[in-house]
Design an enzyme around this catalytic site. Sequence first.
Site, mmCIF file in Angstrom:
data_model
loop_
_atom_site.group_PDB
_atom_site.id
_atom_site.type_symbol
_atom_site.label_atom_id
_atom_site.label_comp_id
_atom_site.label_asym_id
_atom_site.label_seq_id
_atom_site.Cartn_x
_atom_site.Cartn_y
_atom_site.Cartn_z
ATOM 1 N N GLU A 384 0.853 -1.215 0.000
ATOM 2 C CA GLU A 384 0.000 0.000 0.000
ATOM 3 C C GLU A 384 0.879 1.251 0.000
ATOM 4 O O GLU A 384 0.612 2.225 0.690
ATOM 5 C CB GLU A 384 -0.972 -0.022 1.185
ATOM 6 C CG GLU A 384 -1.962 -1.177 1.063
ATOM 7 C CD GLU A 384 -3.169 -1.064 1.990
ATOM 8 O OE1 GLU A 384 -3.464 0.057 2.454
ATOM 9 O OE2 GLU A 384 -3.819 -2.096 2.217
HETATM 10 C C1 LIG Z 1 2.485 -9.728 0.435
HETATM 11 C C2 LIG Z 1 2.217 -8.672 -0.578
HETATM 12 C C3 LIG Z 1 0.904 -8.329 -0.883
HETATM 13 C C4 LIG Z 1 0.630 -7.368 -1.847
HETATM 14 N N1 LIG Z 1 -0.677 -7.102 -2.180
HETATM 15 C C5 LIG Z 1 -0.930 -6.314 -3.264
HETATM 16 C C6 LIG Z 1 -2.260 -6.164 -3.757
HETATM 17 O O1 LIG Z 1 -3.221 -6.701 -3.198
HETATM 18 N N2 LIG Z 1 -2.442 -5.438 -4.876
HETATM 19 C C7 LIG Z 1 -1.419 -4.813 -5.531
HETATM 20 O O2 LIG Z 1 -1.654 -4.167 -6.542
HETATM 21 N N3 LIG Z 1 -0.138 -4.911 -5.068
HETATM 22 C C8 LIG Z 1 0.126 -5.655 -3.960
HETATM 23 N N4 LIG Z 1 1.415 -5.786 -3.501
HETATM 24 C C9 LIG Z 1 2.486 -5.057 -4.156
HETATM 25 C C10 LIG Z 1 3.046 -3.927 -3.301
HETATM 26 O O3 LIG Z 1 2.126 -2.873 -3.251
HETATM 27 C C11 LIG Z 1 4.414 -3.545 -3.874
HETATM 28 O O4 LIG Z 1 5.306 -4.556 -3.444
HETATM 29 C C12 LIG Z 1 4.881 -2.178 -3.429
HETATM 30 O O5 LIG Z 1 4.121 -1.196 -4.065
HETATM 31 C C13 LIG Z 1 6.350 -1.937 -3.745
HETATM 32 O O6 LIG Z 1 6.685 -2.305 -5.045
HETATM 33 P P1 LIG Z 1 7.948 -3.253 -5.300
HETATM 34 O O7 LIG Z 1 7.876 -4.369 -4.327
HETATM 35 O O8 LIG Z 1 7.994 -3.570 -6.726
HETATM 36 O O9 LIG Z 1 9.192 -2.359 -4.871
HETATM 37 P P2 LIG Z 1 9.950 -1.285 -5.778
HETATM 38 O O10 LIG Z 1 8.997 -0.287 -6.281
HETATM 39 O O11 LIG Z 1 10.823 -1.995 -6.756
HETATM 40 O O12 LIG Z 1 10.856 -0.588 -4.684
HETATM 41 C C14 LIG Z 1 12.104 -1.133 -4.236
HETATM 42 C C15 LIG Z 1 12.718 -0.175 -3.210
HETATM 43 O O13 LIG Z 1 12.986 1.086 -3.853
HETATM 44 C C16 LIG Z 1 12.314 2.133 -3.163
HETATM 45 N N5 LIG Z 1 11.871 3.117 -4.149
HETATM 46 C C17 LIG Z 1 11.082 2.928 -5.221
HETATM 47 N N6 LIG Z 1 10.893 4.070 -5.874
HETATM 48 C C18 LIG Z 1 11.593 5.012 -5.215
HETATM 49 C C19 LIG Z 1 11.799 6.414 -5.390
HETATM 50 N N7 LIG Z 1 11.217 7.103 -6.392
HETATM 51 N N8 LIG Z 1 12.592 7.070 -4.525
HETATM 52 C C20 LIG Z 1 13.173 6.418 -3.487
HETATM 53 N N9 LIG Z 1 13.004 5.107 -3.260
HETATM 54 C C21 LIG Z 1 12.215 4.413 -4.107
HETATM 55 C C22 LIG Z 1 11.167 1.465 -2.432
HETATM 56 O O14 LIG Z 1 10.749 2.214 -1.316
HETATM 57 C C23 LIG Z 1 11.781 0.130 -2.057
HETATM 58 O O15 LIG Z 1 12.542 0.271 -0.881
HETATM 59 C C24 LIG Z 1 1.691 -6.719 -2.510
HETATM 60 C C25 LIG Z 1 3.013 -7.035 -2.178
HETATM 61 C C26 LIG Z 1 3.280 -8.009 -1.247
HETATM 62 C C27 LIG Z 1 4.713 -8.349 -0.943
#
Ligand SMILES: Cc1cc2nc3c(=O)[nH]c(=O)nc-3n(C[C@H](O)[C@H](O)[C@H](O)COP(=O)(O)OP(=O)(O)OC[C@H]3O[C@@H](n4cnc5c(N)ncnc54)[C@H](O)[C@@H]3O)c2cc1C
Length: 572
Positions: A384
Amino acid sequence: MSVVKSLVAGRILEEQLFPYPRLRDKDREVLGAILDAIDQFLAPKHADFKRWDRDAEQPAEFIQGLRDLGLFGLIIPEEHGGIGLSNAAYARVLGQSSTHDSSSTLTIGAHSSIGMKGLLLFGTAEQKARYLPKLASGEMIAAFCLTESGAGSDAASIRTRAEKNSDGSWTLSGEKIWITNGGIADLYTVFARTSSPQGKITAFIVEAAWPGVSHGAHEDKMGIRASSTTTVNFAQVRVPAENLLDLEGKGFKVAMAILNNGRTGLGGGAVGGMKTLIGLSSAQANSRKQFEQPIGDFPLIREKISQMTVDCFAAESAVYMVAHYIDSGYDDYSVEAAISKIFASEALQRGAYEALQIAAGNGFMREYPYEQITRDCRILTIFEGTNEVLRLYIALSALKDLGRSLGDLKAAVDGIFNHPIKGFGVLSDYAERRLTRATGVGRDKILTELPPSLRETAGIYERYTVEIARVSDVLLRRFGRSIADQQCALKRIADIAIDLFVGLCATSRAAALVRQSDKDAAHATAIARVFAQQAKRRMANNLRRIERNEDEEMNQLAGFILDKGHYPWDVI
Ligand SMILES: Cc1cc2nc3c(=O)[nH]c(=O)nc-3n(C[C@H](O)[C@H](O)[C@H](O)COP(=O)(O)OP(=O)(O)OC[C@H]3O[C@@H](n4cnc5c(N)ncnc54)[C@H](O)[C@@H]3O)c2cc1C
């Protein structure tokens, strides 16, 4: 008006923070019965929850039990068969269920907070009539499908496509990953890119039973293992025109509105988790003896227990203040909602760490609940919206509004503003005088209605409201639009804003308890005072580090390591 955006502009919107809001009478009437029913249903299942965590499953009969309790209809209006709880009451319900089990809370929460929230906020009367009764009874369970393998935090870069057909229907193709309730949902809120002139992202309501919709296997996760998380695949799925949610091209706005509106559910759940930890730690501290004394006699253990209590009270105060904003129909609460999510999620993670530390060796054993709570709550700073991205959002949203108001200032003192060196000090002085004059913050006290025991506490927030406005003003002038690249400075602004908002909420709540002559009001006052002193130290540090820091050296060091790809030294 947004309270936090106003704080960053140097104004405390007293009337939006004081007095602390109370739950609606209607919610109070039904909450007792709902919370009791949750306890009766979930409390006997603690051994099952442990087994389901290990086996990564949530049996169908258990989900049927959640249906029978009405837990899928919590926020659906009564006319559609739901219970019609406010956001505040809903957060309280998730708080109760999370005192028993995080996976169960997530199953209910993902359905209401994000899965079908789009339908509630943006659905047409016909869409609501068609789906809400089934969603309320749990005959249909909902999920929210935004994330893709290449689009996490950068949600706007999704590649799932929806092509418009000549009959007005759509053909949807793409794959979503990590979807909570993915394997048990009957209805998905799906975000896809459209190729029409409006382009951009569009939201759709998609039924799991339609041809071309499928989901992957249950993910093997670190925590919340029993809750369903899967990929969801859309292979040339025909979506009828009437299942477009809101307008074509408005999907990103829909997604953000859903997430903002749903954050108090996550916050409420986190508060419930903190209460469990405080109960477990108290029992452990009272019963475990070392050096012939209960460990609860040792100041280092007492400090942990009191810090968990301060954090829990502060998080609860912020979460329910935000829920009140949403329930009262405020438009601009997204920054406050982000703050409540960040603070509550991090407070719970700190609490889980400390509770396990108090239990020590026992805490490390799987027989005890601490390790599961530690694993379960780890997700809260990731999904979220990651807490990093939300901090940037808080600071940039507030600075954007301040920048607009500074536009007037710029016009008034244009000549000076154009001279970067000569004008700088003059302008900072000018801005401070202007802020003081315009708002009365700083020299004159504006938090008027507080009990004497909280006046000094309020003074801290008044002072730092002037400071955050001053330093934001300086940053905006120094960096202009490129402020967005100054992530370390933005994080510090966000952290000051978090301390200000959460601290003011806790102060407001303590003041309300004093006014109600609550029997524990003196302790609540102590919490507000302690939080303010801790916040003062953090805020002073953040302010100092906006000007004096090691950011450049840290940045260079990161570059060095990232280029190498490993740590280069050894003692050999
Ligand atoms: C158990 C679980 C349930 C989930 N449920 C849902 C769901 O129901 N529906 C749904 O749509 N998604 C869901 N998600 C997805 C979740 O919302 C994403 O994992 C989250 O948005 C982060 O994306 P990412 O994991 O790809 O990390 P990334 O976006 O790849 O980020 C990696 C790191 O980089 C940092 N980062 C990214 N961009 C920037 C920036 N511009 N500046 C500084 N730092 C940055 C982040 O904070 C993080 O530390 C779920 C994920 C999990 C693990």
